[in-house]
Write a protein that holds these residues in place. Structure first.
Motif, PDB file in Angstrom:
ATOM      1  N   LEU A  81       0.801  -1.221   0.000  1.00  0.00           N
ATOM      2  CA  LEU A  81       0.000   0.000   0.000  1.00  0.00           C
ATOM      3  C   LEU A  81       0.838   1.277   0.000  1.00  0.00           C
ATOM      4  CD1 LEU A  81      -2.795  -1.082   2.524  1.00  0.00           C
ATOM      5  CD2 LEU A  81      -2.825  -1.194   0.027  1.00  0.00           C
ATOM      6  N   THR A  82       2.161   1.149   0.024  1.00  0.00           N
ATOM      7  CA  THR A  82       3.021   2.330  -0.083  1.00  0.00           C
ATOM      8  C   THR A  82       2.802   3.010  -1.431  1.00  0.00           C
ATOM      9  OG1 THR A  82       4.719   1.286   1.303  1.00  0.00           O
ATOM     10  CG2 THR A  82       5.406   3.174  -0.026  1.00  0.00           C
ATOM     11  N   GLY A  83       2.703   4.330  -1.421  1.00  0.00           N
ATOM     12  CA  GLY A  83       2.567   5.074  -2.664  1.00  0.00           C
ATOM     13  C   GLY A  83       1.179   5.056  -3.266  1.00  0.00           C
ATOM     14  N   THR A  84       0.195   4.596  -2.488  1.00  0.00           N
ATOM     15  CA  THR A  84      -1.188   4.569  -2.958  1.00  0.00           C
ATOM     16  C   THR A  84      -1.976   5.689  -2.283  1.00  0.00           C
ATOM     17  OG1 THR A  84      -2.032   3.112  -1.207  1.00  0.00           O
ATOM     18  CG2 THR A  84      -1.008   2.057  -3.127  1.00  0.00           C
ATOM     19  N   ASN A  85      -3.257   5.775  -2.587  1.00  0.00           N
ATOM     20  CA  ASN A  85      -4.109   6.790  -1.978  1.00  0.00           C
ATOM     21  C   ASN A  85      -4.580   6.424  -0.580  1.00  0.00           C
ATOM     22  OD1 ASN A  85      -4.353   9.060  -3.677  1.00  0.00           O
ATOM     23  ND2 ASN A  85      -5.649   7.922  -5.099  1.00  0.00           N
ATOM     24  N   ILE A  86      -4.236   5.235  -0.113  1.00  0.00           N
ATOM     25  CA  ILE A  86      -4.660   4.860   1.232  1.00  0.00           C
ATOM     26  C   ILE A  86      -3.914   5.706   2.253  1.00  0.00           C
ATOM     27  CG2 ILE A  86      -2.951   2.998   1.466  1.00  0.00           C
ATOM     28  CD1 ILE A  86      -6.534   2.918   2.815  1.00  0.00           C
ATOM     29  N   MET A  87      -4.616   6.258   3.220  1.00  0.00           N
ATOM     30  CA  MET A  87      -3.981   7.137   4.194  1.00  0.00           C
ATOM     31  C   MET A  87      -2.918   6.397   4.995  1.00  0.00           C
ATOM     32  SD  MET A  87      -5.808   9.694   6.911  1.00  0.00           S
ATOM     33  CE  MET A  87      -6.604  10.536   5.549  1.00  0.00           C
TER      34      MET A  87
ATOM     35  N   LEU B 274      -0.228   9.769  -7.945  1.00  0.00           N
ATOM     36  CA  LEU B 274      -1.441   9.362  -7.251  1.00  0.00           C
ATOM     37  C   LEU B 274      -2.654   9.622  -8.132  1.00  0.00           C
ATOM     38  CD1 LEU B 274      -0.664  10.760  -3.708  1.00  0.00           C
ATOM     39  CD2 LEU B 274      -0.974   8.353  -4.291  1.00  0.00           C
ATOM     40  N   PRO B 275      -3.490   8.619  -8.326  1.00  0.00           N
ATOM     41  CA  PRO B 275      -4.712   8.835  -9.126  1.00  0.00           C
ATOM     42  C   PRO B 275      -5.713   9.671  -8.346  1.00  0.00           C
ATOM     43  CG  PRO B 275      -4.732   6.651  -8.154  1.00  0.00           C
ATOM     44  CD  PRO B 275      -3.391   7.243  -7.820  1.00  0.00           C
ATOM     45  N   LYS B 276      -6.725  10.113  -9.018  1.00  0.00           N
ATOM     46  CA  LYS B 276      -7.793  10.846  -8.361  1.00  0.00           C
ATOM     47  C   LYS B 276      -8.467   9.933  -7.336  1.00  0.00           C
ATOM     48  CE  LYS B 276     -11.997  13.508  -9.305  1.00  0.00           C
ATOM     49  NZ  LYS B 276     -12.949  13.979 -10.373  1.00  0.00           N
ATOM     50  N   ILE B 277      -8.763  10.497  -6.166  1.00  0.00           N
ATOM     51  CA  ILE B 277      -9.366   9.692  -5.105  1.00  0.00           C
ATOM     52  C   ILE B 277     -10.826   9.391  -5.437  1.00  0.00           C
ATOM     53  CG2 ILE B 277     -10.021   9.659  -2.676  1.00  0.00           C
ATOM     54  CD1 ILE B 277      -7.581  11.226  -2.014  1.00  0.00           C
ATOM     55  N   SER B 278     -11.155   8.118  -5.444  1.00  0.00           N
ATOM     56  CA  SER B 278     -12.537   7.712  -5.710  1.00  0.00           C
ATOM     57  C   SER B 278     -13.390   7.934  -4.473  1.00  0.00           C
ATOM     58  CB  SER B 278     -12.572   6.231  -6.083  1.00  0.00           C
ATOM     59  OG  SER B 278     -12.182   5.441  -4.965  1.00  0.00           O
ATOM     60  N   PRO B 279     -14.710   7.980  -4.629  1.00  0.00           N
ATOM     61  CA  PRO B 279     -15.582   8.114  -3.453  1.00  0.00           C
ATOM     62  C   PRO B 279     -15.366   6.999  -2.433  1.00  0.00           C
ATOM     63  CG  PRO B 279     -16.814   8.542  -5.460  1.00  0.00           C
ATOM     64  CD  PRO B 279     -15.475   8.039  -5.891  1.00  0.00           C
ATOM     65  N   GLU B 280     -15.120   5.768  -2.927  1.00  0.00           N
ATOM     66  CA  GLU B 280     -14.896   4.647  -2.009  1.00  0.00           C
ATOM     67  C   GLU B 280     -13.611   4.847  -1.194  1.00  0.00           C
ATOM     68  OE1 GLU B 280     -17.217   3.245  -5.542  1.00  0.00           O
ATOM     69  OE2 GLU B 280     -15.360   4.373  -5.249  1.00  0.00           O
ATOM     70  N   MET B 281     -12.551   5.346  -1.865  1.00  0.00           N
ATOM     71  CA  MET B 281     -11.298   5.584  -1.165  1.00  0.00           C
ATOM     72  C   MET B 281     -11.440   6.735  -0.172  1.00  0.00           C
ATOM     73  SD  MET B 281      -8.192   4.774  -0.568  1.00  0.00           S
ATOM     74  CE  MET B 281      -7.765   3.649  -1.904  1.00  0.00           C
ATOM     75  N   ARG B 282     -12.190   7.761  -0.551  1.00  0.00           N
ATOM     76  CA  ARG B 282     -12.402   8.884   0.358  1.00  0.00           C
ATOM     77  C   ARG B 282     -13.123   8.412   1.630  1.00  0.00           C
ATOM     78  NH1 ARG B 282     -14.792  11.769  -2.979  1.00  0.00           N
ATOM     79  NH2 ARG B 282     -12.981  12.972  -3.702  1.00  0.00           N
TER      80      ARG B 282
ATOM     81  N   ILE C 215      -6.722  -3.030   0.169  1.00  0.00           N
ATOM     82  CA  ILE C 215      -5.945  -3.792  -0.806  1.00  0.00           C
ATOM     83  C   ILE C 215      -6.714  -3.946  -2.114  1.00  0.00           C
ATOM     84  CG2 ILE C 215      -4.974  -6.078  -1.297  1.00  0.00           C
ATOM     85  CD1 ILE C 215      -4.296  -6.269   1.702  1.00  0.00           C
ATOM     86  N   LYS C 216      -7.998  -4.200  -2.011  1.00  0.00           N
ATOM     87  CA  LYS C 216      -8.829  -4.358  -3.209  1.00  0.00           C
ATOM     88  C   LYS C 216      -8.909  -3.047  -3.982  1.00  0.00           C
ATOM     89  CE  LYS C 216     -11.854  -6.237  -6.018  1.00  0.00           C
ATOM     90  NZ  LYS C 216     -11.446  -7.240  -7.024  1.00  0.00           N
ATOM     91  N   LEU C 217      -9.112  -1.929  -3.268  1.00  0.00           N
ATOM     92  CA  LEU C 217      -9.270  -0.635  -3.929  1.00  0.00           C
ATOM     93  C   LEU C 217      -7.983  -0.159  -4.587  1.00  0.00           C
ATOM     94  CD1 LEU C 217     -11.464   1.368  -1.375  1.00  0.00           C
ATOM     95  CD2 LEU C 217     -12.113   0.670  -3.693  1.00  0.00           C
ATOM     96  N   THR C 218      -6.842  -0.446  -3.971  1.00  0.00           N
ATOM     97  CA  THR C 218      -5.581   0.100  -4.480  1.00  0.00           C
ATOM     98  C   THR C 218      -4.837  -0.852  -5.403  1.00  0.00           C
ATOM     99  OG1 THR C 218      -4.416  -0.676  -2.495  1.00  0.00           O
ATOM    100  CG2 THR C 218      -5.237   1.582  -2.466  1.00  0.00           C
TER     101      THR C 218
END
Length: 610
Positions: A75-81, A238-246, A527-530
């Motif tokens: 998850l390093t370098g992803t949109n996950i906080m 970093l891609p645009k944050i999706s509603p699910e990721m937000r 993990i699924k989202l990223t």
């Protein structure tokens, strides 16, 4: 990383990661895609690197056979906080068995470096051998894939960690940096050297706000390899944050686990600094080499008292809503904010404060700043110095070094600076070696060659089974304060089931301050989202458990025997009556505990090293 399928399978072999192998002797560089062998490989971090180390025979940490492995988590370098972490793994020059063999360890740090490395297209780097001259490595993105270079680094010699980062920033736009300080350069007399990673705040403000991979001497191993710095240069990807990721990040930021690390003004606990007051209620804050006196002078480092003289500003890491950093500034005569001093977390604040008999925030801050800029692990350095002060107080007729005792700020600062410059090997090589040389080991606060963090060993028998430092790789250090239970069954379960899962974040690439376990359903969702990989929480927990037990098996492989798995003798010989908590770790209790823990662990450890 790349997945060969549509992500609907959890088969590890369908996931490939990019590994760069650099031979520092020959200066050869090779990049290859490697299929994951198991889920530990997929998750990354030490879960992957410990499998590489298991294939090596290393009897001396300072030898060409010992690789330095630098990697990231899934998850390093992803949109996950908090997905920011970088890991450094090797056989440690500091942590070793009583037989003298080095042990496998990893050290982790935040900052933006790990994200930048991943955005170049590299997931893992293995540094082999040793360069014949000082070099630094540059990873950048090219049109045809990642580009890697080794460059001369003589111009960086002698610079502090912050000075190295500032010098490299002038050359590399869009870059972030991992560097060592003078301590790592003097690796023969300093085995506790850290790796400093740059932060966005540091590069913008020009203030020395690095994050550190401190435990186990990975900076010293870099120094041995003549590798002074590493550059990761890439555009942000970093891609645009999706509603699910937000929504997921909102759950992380506002969850009960992370809330206590938020600023006081936002209703949080104000980071780990808050432990000072909660632990002092039990007189459990380490003081004078882990020997609380029961007095009130320790209150000088309570937040409310420090803020009377210094400015505190809460800040966070790159794109993280958990503003856990308590950055401390001097205050000018006119009341305005002055120069940056240091970052106050409970660990370094205590180990350079009350545990050295220092109860003044400014003085503790100057010691932390010196440690950071010279590039040493705050836990190892602070704990080793506290032993020296204790020894000198016990032996006034034949004191060590400059004769410093508790509370003598100027003499203590002299020891910090001399150690970082390679002039005090007695301190720089750690408290286990020093106490063995002096034949006074009972009050040397170490377990398995690693100095203890700022939690009393008489409150935590789990220290003996930690594989990379007592509080970061075995989450039992606060159990007695939280729950007050001394039952044998409770502690067996705490060590073999609950506590070890603390290390899961050091595979995933997330910060431990998210305050959730690896069994939390948010982890598979992240993990699924990223990454598009379908896993269950049971899958993740099983992989983390195997990785942890592999760490214990590696200790056994490197000569750790029953006598290595113990606590400082003072715990058994001289319980502290000032501590307002149950005194329960007797020799009988501890031997029963060890037997029960190994009954659980040993059958599962079989076959993990291949």
């Amino acid at each position: 990383m790349r997945t060969l399928t549509d992500g609907s399978t959890s088969a590890p072999t369908s996931v490939l990661y990019s590994r760069c192998t650099i031979n520092l002797d020959s200066k050869s560089i090779a990049i290859q895609e490697v299929p994951c062998r198991n889920l530990e490989d997929v998750l990354g971090g030490f879960g992957r690197s410990f499998q590489i180390l298991a294939e090596r025979e290393v009897v001396d940490a300072y030898s060409p056979e010992n690789p330095l492995i630098m990697n990231t988590g899934l998850l390093t370098g992803t949109n996950i906080m908090t997905g920011l972490r970088t890991y450094f793994s090797a056989y440690s020059p500091l942590k070793q068995s009583l037989k003298g063999l080095p042990s496998a360890i990893w050290s982790a740090a935040s900052g933006k470096f790990g994200s930048k490395l991943k955005w170049t297209g590299i997931d893992e780097v293995v540094f082999e051998g040793r360069s014949d001259a000082p070099v630094y490595a540059v990873f950048s993105e090219g049109e045809a894939g990642p580009q890697v270079e080794l460059k001369p680094a003589e111009q960086l010699l002698g610079l502090t960690t912050h000075q190295k980062i500032m010098a490299l920033q002038e050359q590399y736009a869009d870059g972030h940096f991992a560097v060592i300080g003078p301590a790592g350069e003097n690796y023969e007399s300093v085995t506790m050297g850290s790796v400093a990673l740059s932060t966005e705040n540091q590069l913008k403000s020009k203030e020395d706000k690095s994050r550190f991979a401190g435990r186990g001497g990975m900076g010293s191993l870099m120094g041995y390899k003549n590798l002074l710095a590493i550059v990761a240069q890439s555009k942000d990807k970093l891609p645009k944050i999706s509603p699910e990721m937000r929504d997921l990040n909102r759950e992380i930021m506002k969850g009960g686990g992370s809330a206590k690390f938020q600023p006081v003004k936002q209703g949080g606990g104000g980071g780990t600094w808050a432990l000072y007051e909660s632990m002092q209620a039990f007189h459990a804050v380490p003081e004078n080499n882990f020997r609380p006196t029961g007095g009130k002078q320790i209150e000088g480092l309570f937040r409310e008292n420090v803020e009377k003289k210094l400015d505190v500003k809460s800040e966070g890491c790159f794109r993280c809503g958990i503003r856990c950093h308590n950055n401390i500034y001097e205050r000018n005569a006119d009341g305005s904010r002055g120069e940056f001093l240091s970052k106050f977390d409970f660990e370094p604040l205590n180990l350079f404060g009350s545990n050295l008999g220092i109860h003044d925030g400014y003085q503790a801050g100057k010691l932390i700043q010196a440690c950071d800029n010279l590039g040493m692990d705050a836990v190892s350095l602070g704990t080793t110095i506290s032993y020296v002060l204790d020894y000198n107080e016990r032996h006034p007729e034949k004191p060590l070094l400059n004769g410093a005792t508790f509370g003598q700020f100027e003499k203590i600062r002299e020891l910090v600076e001399q150690t970082g410059r390679g002039e005090r090997a007695e301190i720089g090589c750690g408290v286990m070696r020093l106490s063995q040389q002096l034949a006074e080991t009972a009050y040397a606060m170490q377990v398995k060659g690693l100095e203890l963090p700022a939690y009393l060993p008489e409150t935590n028998p789990g220290y003996a089974f930690a594989i990379a430092g007592g509080h970061m790789s075995m989450f039992t250090h606060m159990n007695l304060l939280r729950e007050g239970i001394t039952d044998l069954d409770y502690w067996v379960n705490a060590i073999t089931r609950v506590g070890l899962y603390q290390v899961g974040q050091d595979m995933l690439g997330m910060c431990k301050f998210i305050g959730m376990g690896v069994d939390n359903e948010l982890i598979p969702k992240a993990i699924k989202l990223t990454a598009g990989i379908e896993l269950s929480s049971e899958d993740v927990v099983a992989a983390v458990r195997r990785a942890y037990l592999r760490g214990l098996a590696l200790e056994r492989q490197q000569g750790y025997a029953d006598e290595d798995y113990t606590l400082p003798g003072q715990v058994f010989e001289s319980p502290n009556p000032n501590v307002k908590l149950p005194s329960f770790i007797t020799p009988v209790f501890f031997e029963q505990l060890k037997a029960r823990v190994w009954e659980v662990f040993e059958p599962e450890m079989k076959g993990l090293l291949g």
